[in-house]
Design a protein around this motif. Sequence first.
Motif, PDB file in Angstrom:
ATOM      1  N   ILE A 196      26.372  46.093  65.278  1.00 18.03           N
ATOM      2  CA  ILE A 196      25.526  46.605  66.352  1.00 18.03           C
ATOM      3  C   ILE A 196      25.729  48.110  66.464  1.00 18.03           C
ATOM      4  CG2 ILE A 196      27.285  46.115  68.117  1.00 18.03           C
ATOM      5  CD1 ILE A 196      24.994  45.583  70.104  1.00 18.03           C
ATOM      6  N   LYS A 197      24.656  48.821  66.741  1.00 21.43           N
ATOM      7  CA  LYS A 197      24.724  50.267  66.934  1.00 21.43           C
ATOM      8  C   LYS A 197      24.977  50.524  68.415  1.00 21.43           C
ATOM      9  CE  LYS A 197      22.121  54.515  66.012  1.00 21.43           C
ATOM     10  NZ  LYS A 197      20.832  55.068  65.511  1.00 21.43           N
ATOM     11  N   LEU A 198      26.127  51.093  68.731  1.00 21.23           N
ATOM     12  CA  LEU A 198      26.547  51.265  70.122  1.00 21.23           C
ATOM     13  C   LEU A 198      26.045  52.579  70.706  1.00 21.23           C
ATOM     14  CD1 LEU A 198      30.246  50.083  69.794  1.00 21.23           C
ATOM     15  CD2 LEU A 198      28.343  48.783  70.775  1.00 21.23           C
ATOM     16  N   ARG A 199      25.740  52.533  71.999  1.00 14.41           N
ATOM     17  CA  ARG A 199      25.432  53.757  72.717  1.00 14.41           C
ATOM     18  C   ARG A 199      26.736  54.479  73.033  1.00 14.41           C
ATOM     19  NH1 ARG A 199      20.835  51.810  77.138  1.00 14.41           N
ATOM     20  NH2 ARG A 199      19.286  51.103  75.602  1.00 14.41           N
ATOM     21  N   GLU A 200      26.646  55.750  73.340  1.00 14.23           N
ATOM     22  CA  GLU A 200      27.846  56.544  73.636  1.00 14.23           C
ATOM     23  C   GLU A 200      28.597  55.956  74.832  1.00 14.23           C
ATOM     24  OE1 GLU A 200      29.144  61.184  74.547  1.00 14.23           O
ATOM     25  OE2 GLU A 200      27.036  60.676  74.177  1.00 14.23           O
ATOM     26  N   GLY A 201      29.891  55.740  74.668  1.00 11.01           N
ATOM     27  CA  GLY A 201      30.728  55.216  75.741  1.00 11.01           C
ATOM     28  C   GLY A 201      30.744  53.704  75.849  1.00 11.01           C
ATOM     29  N   ASP A 202      29.893  53.010  75.079  1.00 15.18           N
ATOM     30  CA  ASP A 202      29.830  51.553  75.154  1.00 15.18           C
ATOM     31  C   ASP A 202      30.778  50.943  74.126  1.00 15.18           C
ATOM     32  OD1 ASP A 202      29.047  49.116  76.106  1.00 15.18           O
ATOM     33  OD2 ASP A 202      26.998  49.179  75.302  1.00 15.18           O
ATOM     34  N   HIS A 203      31.097  49.667  74.293  1.00 14.52           N
ATOM     35  CA  HIS A 203      31.926  48.958  73.321  1.00 14.52           C
ATOM     36  C   HIS A 203      31.620  47.464  73.374  1.00 14.52           C
ATOM     37  CE1 HIS A 203      34.422  48.789  77.025  1.00 14.52           C
ATOM     38  NE2 HIS A 203      34.708  47.575  76.599  1.00 14.52           N
ATOM     39  N   VAL A 204      31.930  46.763  72.298  1.00 10.22           N
ATOM     40  CA  VAL A 204      31.687  45.324  72.214  1.00 10.22           C
ATOM     41  C   VAL A 204      32.728  44.567  73.035  1.00 10.22           C
ATOM     42  CG1 VAL A 204      31.683  43.350  70.628  1.00 10.22           C
ATOM     43  CG2 VAL A 204      30.601  45.504  69.947  1.00 10.22           C
ATOM     44  N   VAL A 205      32.271  43.550  73.790  1.00 12.65           N
ATOM     45  CA  VAL A 205      33.193  42.733  74.582  1.00 12.65           C
ATOM     46  C   VAL A 205      33.308  41.306  74.052  1.00 12.65           C
ATOM     47  CG1 VAL A 205      32.925  44.047  76.715  1.00 12.65           C
ATOM     48  CG2 VAL A 205      31.367  42.144  76.232  1.00 12.65           C
ATOM     49  N   GLY A 206      32.357  40.884  73.229  1.00 13.19           N
ATOM     50  CA  GLY A 206      32.451  39.519  72.734  1.00 13.19           C
ATOM     51  C   GLY A 206      31.296  39.153  71.834  1.00 13.19           C
ATOM     52  N   ALA A 207      31.429  37.985  71.202  1.00 18.71           N
ATOM     53  CA  ALA A 207      30.379  37.463  70.335  1.00 18.71           C
ATOM     54  C   ALA A 207      30.356  35.949  70.472  1.00 18.71           C
ATOM     55  CB  ALA A 207      30.633  37.867  68.882  1.00 18.71           C
ATOM     56  N   ALA A 208      29.200  35.357  70.175  1.00 18.72           N
ATOM     57  CA  ALA A 208      29.036  33.911  70.288  1.00 18.72           C
ATOM     58  C   ALA A 208      28.054  33.439  69.235  1.00 18.72           C
ATOM     59  CB  ALA A 208      28.556  33.531  71.692  1.00 18.72           C
ATOM     60  N   ARG A 209      28.044  32.133  68.998  1.00 19.77           N
ATOM     61  CA  ARG A 209      27.090  31.540  68.071  1.00 19.77           C
ATOM     62  C   ARG A 209      25.892  31.058  68.877  1.00 19.77           C
ATOM     63  NH1 ARG A 209      31.874  27.773  66.057  1.00 19.77           N
ATOM     64  NH2 ARG A 209      31.899  27.667  68.316  1.00 19.77           N
ATOM     65  N   ALA A 210      24.723  31.668  68.638  1.00 26.00           N
ATOM     66  CA  ALA A 210      23.509  31.321  69.378  1.00 26.00           C
ATOM     67  C   ALA A 210      22.914  30.037  68.810  1.00 26.00           C
ATOM     68  CB  ALA A 210      22.497  32.460  69.297  1.00 26.00           C
ATOM     69  N   ALA A 211      22.493  29.119  69.704  1.00 20.41           N
ATOM     70  CA  ALA A 211      21.886  27.862  69.273  1.00 20.41           C
ATOM     71  C   ALA A 211      20.689  27.556  70.166  1.00 20.41           C
ATOM     72  CB  ALA A 211      22.910  26.723  69.349  1.00 20.41           C
ATOM     73  N   ALA A 212      19.610  27.077  69.569  1.00 16.19           N
ATOM     74  CA  ALA A 212      18.382  26.778  70.306  1.00 16.19           C
ATOM     75  C   ALA A 212      18.644  25.738  71.388  1.00 16.19           C
ATOM     76  CB  ALA A 212      17.316  26.272  69.342  1.00 16.19           C
ATOM     77  N   GLY A 213      18.004  25.937  72.550  1.00 21.91           N
ATOM     78  CA  GLY A 213      18.140  24.998  73.651  1.00 21.91           C
ATOM     79  C   GLY A 213      19.328  25.256  74.553  1.00 21.91           C
ATOM     80  N   LYS A 214      20.177  26.216  74.176  1.00 25.24           N
ATOM     81  CA  LYS A 214      21.345  26.547  74.994  1.00 25.24           C
ATOM     82  C   LYS A 214      21.104  27.845  75.760  1.00 25.24           C
ATOM     83  CE  LYS A 214      24.743  24.021  72.276  1.00 25.24           C
ATOM     84  NZ  LYS A 214      26.137  24.007  71.768  1.00 25.24           N
ATOM     85  N   THR A 215      22.059  28.226  76.582  1.00 29.09           N
ATOM     86  CA  THR A 215      21.933  29.454  77.366  1.00 29.09           C
ATOM     87  C   THR A 215      23.116  30.372  77.102  1.00 29.09           C
ATOM     88  OG1 THR A 215      23.019  28.411  79.278  1.00 29.09           O
ATOM     89  CG2 THR A 215      20.604  28.363  79.223  1.00 29.09           C
ATOM     90  N   VAL A 216      22.871  31.675  77.300  1.00 26.95           N
ATOM     91  CA  VAL A 216      23.919  32.682  77.142  1.00 26.95           C
ATOM     92  C   VAL A 216      24.527  32.947  78.525  1.00 26.95           C
ATOM     93  CG1 VAL A 216      24.449  35.041  76.442  1.00 26.95           C
ATOM     94  CG2 VAL A 216      22.734  33.714  75.187  1.00 26.95           C
ATOM     95  N   LEU A 217      25.794  32.605  78.698  1.00 32.07           N
ATOM     96  CA  LEU A 217      26.507  32.823  79.957  1.00 32.07           C
ATOM     97  C   LEU A 217      27.214  34.169  79.888  1.00 32.07           C
ATOM     98  CD1 LEU A 217      27.729  31.899  82.690  1.00 32.07           C
ATOM     99  CD2 LEU A 217      29.523  30.756  81.379  1.00 32.07           C
ATOM    100  N   SER A 218      26.851  35.073  80.793  1.00 33.89           N
ATOM    101  CA  SER A 218      27.476  36.395  80.859  1.00 33.89           C
ATOM    102  C   SER A 218      28.225  36.529  82.179  1.00 33.89           C
ATOM    103  CB  SER A 218      26.413  37.501  80.750  1.00 33.89           C
ATOM    104  OG  SER A 218      25.676  37.390  79.564  1.00 33.89           O
ATOM    105  N   ILE A 219      29.433  37.093  82.129  1.00 31.61           N
ATOM    106  CA  ILE A 219      30.258  37.292  83.321  1.00 31.61           C
ATOM    107  C   ILE A 219      30.649  38.765  83.401  1.00 31.61           C
ATOM    108  CG2 ILE A 219      32.416  36.701  84.489  1.00 31.61           C
ATOM    109  CD1 ILE A 219      30.454  34.414  84.474  1.00 31.61           C
ATOM    110  N   THR A 220      30.607  39.332  84.630  1.00 27.50           N
ATOM    111  CA  THR A 220      30.947  40.741  84.811  1.00 27.50           C
ATOM    112  C   THR A 220      32.315  40.908  85.472  1.00 27.50           C
ATOM    113  OG1 THR A 220      30.076  41.058  87.056  1.00 27.50           O
ATOM    114  CG2 THR A 220      28.477  41.113  85.244  1.00 27.50           C
ATOM    115  N   GLU A 221      32.798  42.133  85.451  1.00 27.38           N
ATOM    116  CA  GLU A 221      34.125  42.444  86.005  1.00 27.38           C
ATOM    117  C   GLU A 221      34.243  42.107  87.486  1.00 27.38           C
ATOM    118  OE1 GLU A 221      35.627  46.288  83.426  1.00 27.38           O
ATOM    119  OE2 GLU A 221      34.162  46.612  85.016  1.00 27.38           O
ATOM    120  N   LYS A 222      33.150  42.288  88.230  1.00 25.32           N
ATOM    121  CA  LYS A 222      33.211  42.089  89.680  1.00 25.32           C
ATOM    122  C   LYS A 222      32.772  40.695  90.114  1.00 25.32           C
ATOM    123  CE  LYS A 222      32.909  47.007  90.773  1.00 25.32           C
ATOM    124  NZ  LYS A 222      32.257  48.064  91.575  1.00 25.32           N
ATOM    125  N   GLY A 223      32.824  39.746  89.175  1.00 24.75           N
ATOM    126  CA  GLY A 223      32.621  38.349  89.532  1.00 24.75           C
ATOM    127  C   GLY A 223      31.191  37.864  89.529  1.00 24.75           C
TER     128      GLY A 223
END
Length: 328
Positions: A196-223
Amino acid sequence: EDLIEEEQCVFTLTQAGYIKRTPVSEYAAQSKGGMGKKGITTREEDAVADLFTASTHDHILFFTDTGKVYRKKGYQIPVSGKTAKGTNIVNILQVEQGERVQAMIHYREAGGEEEMYLFMVTRNGTVKRLPVQALRNLRSSGIRALRMDEGDRLVSVRETDGTKKILIATHGGMAVCFDENDVRPMGREAVGVRGIKLREGDHVVGAARAAAGKTVLSITEKGFGKRTPVEEYRVTNRGVGGIKNYMVTEKTGGIVGVKVVDGTEDLLLVTQAGILIRTHVDAIKQCGRATQGVIVMRFKEEGDRVISMALADREEAAQTATPEEDPV
């Protein structure tokens, strides 16, 4: 090994290098929006770095900041109570002085290993696909799994079979989804290619295997958190800047991690202060990619923040607290 009872455990690693395993049954599920309960006792200067659920018969691979990998069976990690500090990892692994465990992954050894890969993603967006058979003969002193550029470090490792779609998410709320075959299998000494091409100051936090019919669960620092259908993440080439995964604001904080879920799991969150909460994944609202989500966890201590997330098998809620209506 056949005499050792197989059970699901929570494996916890702290930034200071203390590791332990605790039976999953010690963590009762709570309603969304709860405050959690003490999950580990740490020193003031220490914090939980990683946790996941795995079986006592699974292999646990330990990847270090130098690019080396070590292997143990789950039952070889000492069992400790829910609030115990754990055992220093130098008493379990023959790590070199100054070497630090940065990522852990578990897998079950089975037939057809030649079709299995470890897909590695670094903080700076570099990716590498390594055949599992390359790690078949691990020495107790570890072997090199990848070679990284100076200042980079490993943040995620996923087991794949050559047919998966890989989703990479960043702290600033961006994501990219591409076919794993865009990354050719490489040897242990290879550096890898750009994922992935990162923007300035950004960094990767994780990766997952995407599968049809499922959802991407994202969690932030402040809950905050949300689930977004995988279909909203169009498949592109690797190495691009990606699309928006989350509307990151001062209120939500940056992204801590992502998981691809089907709604039947429980979510485990751990904070910097060592508080752990367990809640049903399907209680977290489905939202579009460019939204702020809902409150998943509130904090007892001001300034506390979520630092790690993991999934566990579903358990019926032991508490039925009704949180306030969550803002979207």
